[in-house]
Motif scaffolding. Structure first.
Motif, mmCIF file in Angstrom:
data_model
loop_
_atom_site.group_PDB
_atom_site.id
_atom_site.type_symbol
_atom_site.label_atom_id
_atom_site.label_comp_id
_atom_site.label_asym_id
_atom_site.label_seq_id
_atom_site.Cartn_x
_atom_site.Cartn_y
_atom_site.Cartn_z
ATOM 1 N N ALA A 198 0.842 -1.203 0.000
ATOM 2 C CA ALA A 198 0.000 0.000 0.000
ATOM 3 C C ALA A 198 0.874 1.249 0.000
ATOM 4 C CB ALA A 198 -0.927 -0.006 1.217
ATOM 5 N N VAL A 199 1.876 1.261 0.866
ATOM 6 C CA VAL A 199 2.774 2.413 0.954
ATOM 7 C C VAL A 199 3.566 2.562 -0.343
ATOM 8 C CG1 VAL A 199 4.780 3.355 2.171
ATOM 9 C CG2 VAL A 199 2.895 2.353 3.459
ATOM 10 N N ARG A 200 3.998 1.463 -0.938
ATOM 11 C CA ARG A 200 4.751 1.523 -2.206
ATOM 12 C C ARG A 200 3.907 2.166 -3.303
ATOM 13 N NH1 ARG A 200 5.709 -3.791 -3.361
ATOM 14 N NH2 ARG A 200 7.423 -3.776 -1.889
ATOM 15 N N TRP A 201 2.620 1.802 -3.391
ATOM 16 C CA TRP A 201 1.738 2.381 -4.407
ATOM 17 C C TRP A 201 1.649 3.894 -4.243
ATOM 18 C CZ3 TRP A 201 -3.200 4.751 -4.331
ATOM 19 C CH2 TRP A 201 -3.817 4.863 -5.580
ATOM 20 N N ILE A 202 1.509 4.355 -3.007
ATOM 21 C CA ILE A 202 1.432 5.795 -2.745
ATOM 22 C C ILE A 202 2.769 6.460 -3.039
ATOM 23 C CG2 ILE A 202 1.085 7.536 -0.956
ATOM 24 C CD1 ILE A 202 -0.964 5.594 0.318
ATOM 25 N N VAL A 232 -5.149 13.679 -3.168
ATOM 26 C CA VAL A 232 -5.005 13.041 -1.862
ATOM 27 C C VAL A 232 -4.911 11.540 -2.083
ATOM 28 C CG1 VAL A 232 -6.043 12.630 0.392
ATOM 29 C CG2 VAL A 232 -6.354 14.843 -0.729
ATOM 30 N N TRP A 233 -3.801 10.963 -1.590
ATOM 31 C CA TRP A 233 -3.624 9.512 -1.603
ATOM 32 C C TRP A 233 -3.918 9.016 -0.199
ATOM 33 C CZ3 TRP A 233 -0.500 12.876 -4.148
ATOM 34 C CH2 TRP A 233 -0.319 12.670 -5.518
ATOM 35 N N SER A 234 -4.649 7.927 -0.097
ATOM 36 C CA SER A 234 -4.967 7.388 1.226
ATOM 37 C C SER A 234 -4.917 5.865 1.192
ATOM 38 C CB SER A 234 -6.349 7.860 1.687
ATOM 39 O OG SER A 234 -7.345 7.358 0.831
ATOM 40 N N ALA A 235 -4.720 5.313 2.378
ATOM 41 C CA ALA A 235 -4.749 3.857 2.551
ATOM 42 C C ALA A 235 -5.382 3.577 3.899
ATOM 43 C CB ALA A 235 -3.341 3.277 2.499
#
Length: 151
Positions: free
Chosen positions: A47-51, A103-106
């Protein structure tokens, strides 16, 4: 129901723990929000890698004051972000450029298995999804000379 390994509450039976990631574009001129992209991750680091990939591509076009906290997150805080997601804490990071805000969110979620649909046709509404046109309209409305208007 079973307890979520992410600490975010119970999961439905058969649900697989994961993370829902999305990027939303808001235009101040039209006051509309458009889903630019989404990603389903089964590990917090994914998830963090995608953001990180998306933010890294766009941080260079914003002014220095806007980019500074994002650069700090990219350099120092992405690993703690993955740990926070694992503990069940949602995450969001934003970039602003002129009248646009991304805004990117996970957040932790439980993914339910879908029914097998081999041999079945999708419902007619599946072919009526107009998201790309809405995104194109939002980008065109920004009058940003760096973004192509008619693709």
């Amino acid at each position: 129901m079973t307890a979520s390994p992410h600490g975010s509450g119970p999961l439905a039976a058969g649900a697989r723990p994961g993370f829902w990631c999305e990027c939303l574009l808001t235009s101040a001129e039209s006051d509309s929000t458009v889903l630019v992209g989404s990603f389903d991750a089964y590990a917090a680091r994914d998830a963090v890698r995608w953001i990180r990939i998306a933010v890294r591509m766009l941080v260079s076009v914003v002014d220095a004051a806007e980019a500074e906290p994002v650069h700090e997150w990219l350099l120092f805080r992405s690993n703690p972000t993955a740990a926070a997601l694992e503990r069940g804490e949602p995450f969001a990071i934003a970039l602003r450029h002129e009248q646009l805000r991304l805004v990117w969110s996970a957040r932790p979620v439980g993914f339910l298995p879908l029914a097998h649909r081999t041999g079945r046709a999708l419902p007619p509404c599946a072919l009526e999804w107009a998201q790309p046109a809405a995104l194109r309209a939002a980008l065109t409305a920004s009058h940003n000379p760096h973004l192509p208007a008619g693709r």
